[in-house]
Design a protein around this motif. Structure first.
Motif, short mmCIF file in Angstrom:
data_model
loop_
_atom_site.label_atom_id
_atom_site.label_comp_id
_atom_site.label_asym_id
_atom_site.label_seq_id
_atom_site.Cartn_x
_atom_site.Cartn_y
_atom_site.Cartn_z
N VAL A 184 7.47 36.32 11.42
CA VAL A 184 6.83 35.18 12.07
C VAL A 184 7.84 34.41 12.90
N ARG A 185 9.07 34.29 12.40
CA ARG A 185 10.12 33.61 13.16
C ARG A 185 10.39 34.33 14.48
N ALA A 186 10.32 35.66 14.46
CA ALA A 186 10.50 36.42 15.70
C ALA A 186 9.39 36.10 16.69
N TYR A 187 8.18 35.89 16.20
CA TYR A 187 7.08 35.49 17.08
C TYR A 187 7.39 34.15 17.75
N TYR A 188 7.89 33.22 16.97
CA TYR A 188 8.26 31.91 17.52
C TYR A 188 9.31 32.07 18.62
N MET A 189 10.32 32.90 18.34
CA MET A 189 11.40 33.07 19.31
C MET A 189 10.93 33.80 20.56
N SER A 190 9.86 34.58 20.45
CA SER A 190 9.35 35.27 21.63
C SER A 190 8.82 34.27 22.66
#
Length: 229
Positions: A184-190
């Motif tokens: 989910v954190r990777a989604y935020y960073m995208s």
């Protein structure tokens, strides 16, 4: 001249800022002594598994684990679609880059640099996909641990250590949740990486803003205060 040499120094600086904040924050949130949302919910997972050792049958626990594993499954399926869309975009970068150039305040870049930005997004979602699928497998392992728990009567008779089984199952569930949290954190960073299509400055500002949002939700959210109380 390689493709990477087409990036100016300020783009390289924005990239270093992006990855530095991302992995630096991930390391900080995983090692800090402050109570985080994940650490607090891990306590509840431990309490839940302690209750599961006294429950027979454990149908409710199986239903809850299945419900928890549905979230990473949904995100993994969605991520595959996003990756496919980004790879398809690489085949039409001329039109896509022209569209971005027409956006107000967007910096004009070459098609090659545009491709590099798309590849960055695709790499982020590939990373997220691996996190989500590993989380799904960990929930499967946790279900096996719960299913292998002895009968509550055996715990009461002292044949097995209740604390040992509860700790192991709770830790497995916590590991699955932590892996899902990384995806989910990777989604935020995208979303921060998307700002790179406008300019390196927007990229850097968006990265800082996303990290602030992540910090506020994991360390300062109302949900955390309710769970701690």
């Amino acid at each position: 001249m390689t493709a990477l040499m087409f990036l100016p120094w300020y783009d390289w600086l924005a990239l270093l800022w992006f990855f530095g904040l991302w992995f630096g924050y991930a390391r900080f949130s995983g090692s800090t002594s402050q109570a985080t949302l994940l650490q607090t919910t891990n306590r509840y997972r431990r309490y839940w598994m302690e209750q599961a050792t006294a429950r027979d049958p454990r149908v409710l626990d199986g239903i809850i684990v299945q419900g928890l594993s549905s979230s990473p499954s949904f995100f993994a399926s969605t991520t595959i679609i996003i990756i496919g869309g980004l790879l398809a975009l690489l085949g039409a970068t001329d039109k896509a880059s022209e569209f971005v150039r027409e956006i107000p305040f967007a910096v004009r870049t070459s098609v090659l640099v545009f491709d590099l930005k798309v590849m960055l997004l695709a790499s982020i979602f590939v990373y997220a996909f691996f996190r989500f699928t590993w989380s799904m497998r960990q929930y499967t392992f946790a279900a096996l641990v719960i299913g292998s728990m002895p009968d509550p009567g055996d715990f009461a008779a002292g044949k097995f250590d209740r604390k040992h089984f509860a700790d192991r199952a709770g830790k497995m569930l916590g590991m699955a949740a932590e892996t899902f949290n990384g995806g989910v954190r990777a989604y935020y960073m995208s979303f921060a990486a998307t700002a790179w299509f406008f300019s390196s400055l927007a990229f850097a500002v968006a990265t800082a803003a996303v990290v602030v949002i992540l910090y506020s939700r994991e360390f300062r959210s109302e949900v955390l205060h309710v769970l701690r109380d």
